[in-house]
Design a protein around this motif. Sequence first.
Motif, short mmCIF file in Angstrom:
data_model
loop_
_atom_site.label_atom_id
_atom_site.label_comp_id
_atom_site.label_asym_id
_atom_site.label_seq_id
_atom_site.Cartn_x
_atom_site.Cartn_y
_atom_site.Cartn_z
N TYR A 113 43.42 40.60 34.69
CA TYR A 113 43.15 42.01 34.99
C TYR A 113 44.44 42.79 35.20
N PHE A 116 46.80 46.35 40.62
CA PHE A 116 46.44 47.47 41.49
C PHE A 116 47.72 47.94 42.17
N TYR A 130 45.95 41.81 40.47
CA TYR A 130 44.59 41.94 40.98
C TYR A 130 44.00 40.57 41.28
N ARG A 177 39.20 47.49 42.73
CA ARG A 177 39.04 47.10 41.33
C ARG A 177 40.40 47.17 40.63
N PRO A 178 40.53 46.50 39.49
CA PRO A 178 41.80 46.57 38.74
C PRO A 178 42.15 48.01 38.41
#
Length: 189
Positions: A113, A116, A130, A177-178
Amino acid sequence: MSRVLFRTAALLCLALSLSACAKDRPGLVARGGPTSEVPYRLGPGDKLRITVFNQPTLSSTYAVDASGNVAMPLIGAVPAAQQSPAELKRVIEARLGKDYLREPNVSVEVEGYRPFFIFGEVNQAGQYPYVAGMTAEQAVAIAGGYTARARQDSVQLARRDDAGVARVRVPMTTVIRPGDTVFVHERWF
């Protein structure tokens, strides 16, 4: 007395006008939670394992580039950003089936992913890999914990969706979330 009332009214108007400038969409976070039915949307930085069955030269790991495309042999750049892996699979099958293969069978899996980001009152702000199921609290821990001035009950979360980027204040138990950007604010007292 009227002066105090005027100041209070002016401050209230200022606060309301500033809050109207923000694009808060609380449903955005709820739609992206761990039990959400919304499929994961691909974006720049994601690494994909694309398998074209019985075609080992086409099967490989591909990265979604900065423009949101996946560059594959034969079919070139395939738009991947904001598509689910299942949608991308159908696009690749259609392109391969048009001129190159008869009834191609493709599999698309997210292998890695996109990162972040975390900023503000943390000890080591920046970009981090992530981790699936990570909460805002765990993101702070990855960034070295809070500074002495940090507000520790909530964070501001920036998340991109089809409507643009939304900024929402969320509790520390919110799943990241990513591609999300987490901002830890300074506490006032």
